[in-house]
Write a protein that holds these residues in place. Structure first.
Motif, PDB file in Angstrom:
ATOM      1  N   ALA A   1      -3.020  41.120  -8.164  1.00  0.00           N
ATOM      2  CA  ALA A   1      -2.053  41.877  -8.975  1.00  0.00           C
ATOM      3  C   ALA A   1      -1.973  41.325 -10.395  1.00  0.00           C
ATOM      4  N   MET A   2      -2.005  39.982 -10.530  1.00  0.00           N
ATOM      5  CA  MET A   2      -1.985  39.388 -11.879  1.00  0.00           C
ATOM      6  C   MET A   2      -3.218  39.789 -12.670  1.00  0.00           C
ATOM      7  N   ALA A   3      -4.343  39.962 -11.964  1.00  0.00           N
ATOM      8  CA  ALA A   3      -5.586  40.359 -12.626  1.00  0.00           C
ATOM      9  C   ALA A   3      -5.645  41.863 -12.881  1.00  0.00           C
ATOM     10  N   GLY A   4      -4.580  42.590 -12.480  1.00  0.00           N
ATOM     11  CA  GLY A   4      -4.515  44.023 -12.725  1.00  0.00           C
ATOM     12  C   GLY A   4      -5.230  44.866 -11.693  1.00  0.00           C
TER      13      GLY A   4
ATOM     14  N   PRO B   1      -5.371  47.021  -8.435  1.00  0.00           N
ATOM     15  CA  PRO B   1      -4.408  47.723  -7.580  1.00  0.00           C
ATOM     16  C   PRO B   1      -4.502  47.231  -6.134  1.00  0.00           C
ATOM     17  N   GLY B   2      -3.363  47.205  -5.470  1.00  0.00           N
ATOM     18  CA  GLY B   2      -3.333  46.747  -4.078  1.00  0.00           C
ATOM     19  C   GLY B   2      -1.925  46.771  -3.534  1.00  0.00           C
ATOM     20  N   LYS B   3      -1.609  45.786  -2.693  1.00  0.00           N
ATOM     21  CA  LYS B   3      -0.302  45.721  -2.031  1.00  0.00           C
ATOM     22  C   LYS B   3       0.839  45.387  -2.990  1.00  0.00           C
ATOM     23  N   GLN B   4       0.561  44.680  -4.064  1.00  0.00           N
ATOM     24  CA  GLN B   4       1.592  44.230  -5.000  1.00  0.00           C
ATOM     25  C   GLN B   4       1.546  45.086  -6.273  1.00  0.00           C
ATOM     26  N   PRO B   5       2.682  45.165  -6.992  1.00  0.00           N
ATOM     27  CA  PRO B   5       2.649  45.848  -8.295  1.00  0.00           C
ATOM     28  C   PRO B   5       1.694  45.101  -9.226  1.00  0.00           C
ATOM     29  N   THR B   6       0.868  45.829  -9.946  1.00  0.00           N
ATOM     30  CA  THR B   6      -0.057  45.172 -10.872  1.00  0.00           C
ATOM     31  C   THR B   6       0.684  44.683 -12.105  1.00  0.00           C
ATOM     32  N   TRP B   7       0.172  43.605 -12.655  1.00  0.00           N
ATOM     33  CA  TRP B   7       0.732  43.015 -13.863  1.00  0.00           C
ATOM     34  C   TRP B   7       0.082  43.657 -15.084  1.00  0.00           C
ATOM     35  N   SER B   8       0.889  43.964 -16.073  1.00  0.00           N
ATOM     36  CA  SER B   8       0.352  44.445 -17.342  1.00  0.00           C
ATOM     37  C   SER B   8      -0.051  43.237 -18.182  1.00  0.00           C
ATOM     38  N   GLU B   9      -0.762  43.494 -19.261  1.00  0.00           N
ATOM     39  CA  GLU B   9      -1.116  42.403 -20.180  1.00  0.00           C
ATOM     40  C   GLU B   9       0.152  41.747 -20.724  1.00  0.00           C
ATOM     41  N   GLU B  10       1.190  42.556 -20.956  1.00  0.00           N
ATOM     42  CA  GLU B  10       2.456  42.024 -21.461  1.00  0.00           C
ATOM     43  C   GLU B  10       3.128  41.125 -20.428  1.00  0.00           C
ATOM     44  N   ASP B  11       3.087  41.539 -19.142  1.00  0.00           N
ATOM     45  CA  ASP B  11       3.649  40.715 -18.070  1.00  0.00           C
ATOM     46  C   ASP B  11       2.948  39.359 -18.014  1.00  0.00           C
ATOM     47  N   PHE B  12       1.620  39.390 -18.070  1.00  0.00           N
ATOM     48  CA  PHE B  12       0.835  38.159 -17.966  1.00  0.00           C
ATOM     49  C   PHE B  12       1.100  37.257 -19.179  1.00  0.00           C
ATOM     50  N   ALA B  13       1.200  37.854 -20.369  1.00  0.00           N
ATOM     51  CA  ALA B  13       1.495  37.079 -21.572  1.00  0.00           C
ATOM     52  C   ALA B  13       2.893  36.472 -21.492  1.00  0.00           C
TER      53      ALA B  13
ATOM     54  N   ALA C   1      -6.734  27.997  -8.810  1.00  0.00           N
ATOM     55  CA  ALA C   1      -7.490  29.246  -8.813  1.00  0.00           C
ATOM     56  C   ALA C   1      -7.162  30.056  -7.554  1.00  0.00           C
ATOM     57  N   ALA C   2      -7.537  31.308  -7.572  1.00  0.00           N
ATOM     58  CA  ALA C   2      -7.257  32.229  -6.462  1.00  0.00           C
ATOM     59  C   ALA C   2      -7.858  31.733  -5.153  1.00  0.00           C
TER      60      ALA C   2
ATOM     61  N   LEU D   1      12.249  27.860 -12.370  1.00  0.00           N
ATOM     62  CA  LEU D   1      11.074  28.706 -12.186  1.00  0.00           C
ATOM     63  C   LEU D   1      11.462  30.118 -11.769  1.00  0.00           C
ATOM     64  N   GLY D   2      12.647  30.276 -11.185  1.00  0.00           N
ATOM     65  CA  GLY D   2      13.142  31.601 -10.819  1.00  0.00           C
ATOM     66  C   GLY D   2      13.423  32.481 -12.022  1.00  0.00           C
ATOM     67  N   GLN D   3      13.449  31.897 -13.217  1.00  0.00           N
ATOM     68  CA  GLN D   3      13.672  32.655 -14.446  1.00  0.00           C
ATOM     69  C   GLN D   3      12.370  33.173 -15.051  1.00  0.00           C
ATOM     70  N   ALA D   4      11.239  32.843 -14.430  1.00  0.00           N
ATOM     71  CA  ALA D   4       9.947  33.284 -14.969  1.00  0.00           C
ATOM     72  C   ALA D   4       9.864  34.805 -14.950  1.00  0.00           C
ATOM     73  N   PRO D   5       9.411  35.403 -16.052  1.00  0.00           N
ATOM     74  CA  PRO D   5       9.289  36.859 -16.078  1.00  0.00           C
ATOM     75  C   PRO D   5       8.155  37.322 -15.160  1.00  0.00           C
ATOM     76  N   ALA D   6       8.362  38.466 -14.510  1.00  0.00           N
ATOM     77  CA  ALA D   6       7.360  39.036 -13.608  1.00  0.00           C
ATOM     78  C   ALA D   6       7.676  40.505 -13.406  1.00  0.00           C
ATOM     79  N   PRO D   7       6.694  41.272 -12.955  1.00  0.00           N
ATOM     80  CA  PRO D   7       6.982  42.683 -12.648  1.00  0.00           C
ATOM     81  C   PRO D   7       8.073  42.797 -11.583  1.00  0.00           C
ATOM     82  N   GLU D   8       8.742  43.928 -11.569  1.00  0.00           N
ATOM     83  CA  GLU D   8       9.833  44.153 -10.629  1.00  0.00           C
ATOM     84  C   GLU D   8       9.385  43.892  -9.188  1.00  0.00           C
TER      85      GLU D   8
END
Length: 134
Positions: free
Chosen positions: A13-16, A18-30, A56-57, A104-111
């Motif tokens: 999902a972080m790599a964008g 698609p799958g079980k998790q919401p994908t991360w945008s470039e803005e989310d990753f940044a 690593a993954a 760490l719970g304050q880290a931004p992430a997709p919903e």
């Protein structure tokens, strides 16, 4: 030591992908990159950071088992969550390490991603005798 966990699905999902998790945008990753940089700099400036690394993954994992050291490439179907990264901190108390980990719970992430996240705080053994304490 502060330990964080993820799954291969989270890495995808972080790599964008698609799958079980919401994908991360470039803005989310940044945004999470900026958060982690700031988080680590604050710990370094306070003198509490000893070491930190992201891992690593799981797909890049090799597991060795048994006396013959049988090698199996990851990811492993039976393993949903794996160690994703760690921080070694030297601080005044176990409670202080817990306070650091809680940030760490304050880290931004997709919903929905933050709700699944967690970290473990574990003291490091200084000697073999420390392993006998429970």
């Amino acid at each position: 030591m502060i330990l964080t966990y993820a799954s291969q699905h989270d890495y995808d999902a972080m790599a964008g992908k698609p799958g079980k998790q919401p994908t991360w945008s470039e803005e989310d990753f940044a945004a999470i990159g900026a958060f982690m940089t700031s988080f680590n700099q604050e710990l370094e400036q306070s003198g509490e950071l000893v070491d930190t690394r992201a891992l690593a993954a799981p797909v890049h994992t090799r597991r060795l088992t048994g006396p013959g050291a049988v090698v199996t490439d990851g990811p492993y179907a039976e393993t949903e969550e794996v160690l994703a990264g760690y921080w070694v901190v030297e601080c005044a108390s176990f409670d202080r390490a817990t306070e650091i980990a809680a940030r760490l719970g304050q880290a931004p992430a997709p919903e929905g991603v933050a709700a699944r996240g967690y970290a473990d705080v574990r003291p490091m053994a200084d000697s073999q005798n420390d392993l006998l304490e429970s």
